[in-house]
Design a protein around this motif. Structure first.
Motif, PDB file in Angstrom:
ATOM      1  N   SER A  96      10.245   1.861  -4.157  1.00 20.90           N
ATOM      2  CA  SER A  96      11.042   2.144  -5.342  1.00 20.90           C
ATOM      3  C   SER A  96      12.201   1.167  -5.468  1.00 20.90           C
ATOM      4  O   SER A  96      12.494   0.667  -6.566  1.00 20.90           O
ATOM      5  N   ALA A  97      12.862   0.875  -4.363  1.00 21.18           N
ATOM      6  CA  ALA A  97      13.979  -0.078  -4.374  1.00 21.18           C
ATOM      7  C   ALA A  97      13.489  -1.473  -4.754  1.00 21.18           C
ATOM      8  O   ALA A  97      14.161  -2.192  -5.518  1.00 21.18           O
ATOM      9  N   MET A  98      12.345  -1.864  -4.248  1.00 22.64           N
ATOM     10  CA  MET A  98      11.796  -3.183  -4.563  1.00 22.64           C
ATOM     11  C   MET A  98      11.389  -3.267  -6.036  1.00 22.64           C
ATOM     12  O   MET A  98      11.612  -4.297  -6.689  1.00 22.64           O
ATOM     13  N   ILE A  99      10.831  -2.192  -6.565  1.00 25.91           N
ATOM     14  CA  ILE A  99      10.464  -2.167  -7.983  1.00 25.91           C
ATOM     15  C   ILE A  99      11.730  -2.285  -8.836  1.00 25.91           C
ATOM     16  O   ILE A  99      11.751  -3.033  -9.823  1.00 25.91           O
ATOM     17  N   SER A 100      12.771  -1.573  -8.463  1.00 22.60           N
ATOM     18  CA  SER A 100      14.038  -1.662  -9.200  1.00 22.60           C
ATOM     19  C   SER A 100      14.580  -3.084  -9.167  1.00 22.60           C
ATOM     20  O   SER A 100      15.062  -3.596 -10.181  1.00 22.60           O
ATOM     21  N   GLN A 101      14.511  -3.725  -8.004  1.00 19.87           N
ATOM     22  CA  GLN A 101      14.975  -5.101  -7.872  1.00 19.87           C
ATOM     23  C   GLN A 101      14.156  -6.034  -8.766  1.00 19.87           C
ATOM     24  O   GLN A 101      14.706  -6.878  -9.473  1.00 19.87           O
ATOM     25  N   ALA A 102      12.852  -5.861  -8.775  1.00 17.33           N
ATOM     26  CA  ALA A 102      11.987  -6.691  -9.610  1.00 17.33           C
ATOM     27  C   ALA A 102      12.280  -6.451 -11.088  1.00 17.33           C
ATOM     28  O   ALA A 102      12.316  -7.406 -11.879  1.00 17.33           O
ATOM     29  N   ASP A 103      12.520  -5.207 -11.470  1.00 18.95           N
ATOM     30  CA  ASP A 103      12.836  -4.895 -12.864  1.00 18.95           C
ATOM     31  C   ASP A 103      14.168  -5.515 -13.278  1.00 18.95           C
ATOM     32  O   ASP A 103      14.306  -6.030 -14.391  1.00 18.95           O
ATOM     33  N   GLU A 104      15.152  -5.479 -12.387  1.00 18.61           N
ATOM     34  CA  GLU A 104      16.445  -6.112 -12.672  1.00 18.61           C
ATOM     35  C   GLU A 104      16.276  -7.616 -12.844  1.00 18.61           C
ATOM     36  O   GLU A 104      16.894  -8.225 -13.726  1.00 18.61           O
TER      37      GLU A 104
ATOM     38  N   GLY B 237       0.830  -1.195   0.000  1.00  8.15           N
ATOM     39  CA  GLY B 237       0.000   0.000   0.000  1.00  8.15           C
ATOM     40  C   GLY B 237       0.866   1.247   0.000  1.00  8.15           C
ATOM     41  O   GLY B 237       1.973   1.257  -0.498  1.00  8.15           O
ATOM     42  N   ALA B 238       0.368   2.298   0.586  1.00 10.40           N
ATOM     43  CA  ALA B 238       1.081   3.583   0.606  1.00 10.40           C
ATOM     44  C   ALA B 238       1.981   3.653   1.826  1.00 10.40           C
ATOM     45  O   ALA B 238       1.663   4.289   2.822  1.00 10.40           O
ATOM     46  N   THR B 239       3.098   2.960   1.765  1.00  7.00           N
ATOM     47  CA  THR B 239       4.068   3.009   2.865  1.00  7.00           C
ATOM     48  C   THR B 239       5.309   3.751   2.388  1.00  7.00           C
ATOM     49  O   THR B 239       5.200   4.705   1.635  1.00  7.00           O
ATOM     50  N   ASP B 240       6.451   3.326   2.788  1.00  6.98           N
ATOM     51  CA  ASP B 240       7.713   3.981   2.472  1.00  6.98           C
ATOM     52  C   ASP B 240       7.993   3.943   0.963  1.00  6.98           C
ATOM     53  O   ASP B 240       8.295   2.888   0.403  1.00  6.98           O
ATOM     54  N   GLN B 241       7.885   5.082   0.312  1.00  4.40           N
ATOM     55  CA  GLN B 241       8.068   5.156  -1.139  1.00  4.40           C
ATOM     56  C   GLN B 241       9.488   4.810  -1.565  1.00  4.40           C
ATOM     57  O   GLN B 241       9.692   4.255  -2.645  1.00  4.40           O
ATOM     58  N   VAL B 242      10.466   5.087  -0.731  1.00  2.39           N
ATOM     59  CA  VAL B 242      11.855   4.746  -1.053  1.00  2.39           C
ATOM     60  C   VAL B 242      12.019   3.228  -1.086  1.00  2.39           C
ATOM     61  O   VAL B 242      12.632   2.676  -2.007  1.00  2.39           O
ATOM     62  N   GLU B 243      11.441   2.556  -0.115  1.00  2.00           N
ATOM     63  CA  GLU B 243      11.516   1.099  -0.074  1.00  2.00           C
ATOM     64  C   GLU B 243      10.773   0.490  -1.261  1.00  2.00           C
ATOM     65  O   GLU B 243      11.259  -0.449  -1.901  1.00  2.00           O
TER      66      GLU B 243
END
Length: 72
Positions: A40-48, A32-38
């Protein structure tokens, strides 16, 4: 390592990475709407991981082609 063994290993790696990638994306969706930095990092990891999956799929296809050519 034989081509068959290498292909089997790539298939196992693909299955593992796909499951991990889905788990990460499920976690992001559940956060949900929690830590946007976290997030974003998870999305980057998934994209990698998605890029790695695509590379492994290309490798798998080359191995399959090599096996088919060897059978002919």
């Amino acid at each position: 390592m034989s081509t068959e063994d290498e292909l089997r290993q790539v298939e196992e790696d693909l299955a593992r990475l796909r499951a991990e990638n889905q788990d990460i994306r499920d976690q992001i969706r559940d956060m949900g709407a929690t830590d946007q930095v976290e997030i974003s990092a998870m999305i980057s990891q998934a994209d990698e991981q998605t890029e790695l999956i695509a590379e492994l799929e290309r490798r798998r296809d080359r191995l399959r082609q090599r096996l088919e050519e060897g059978a002919n």
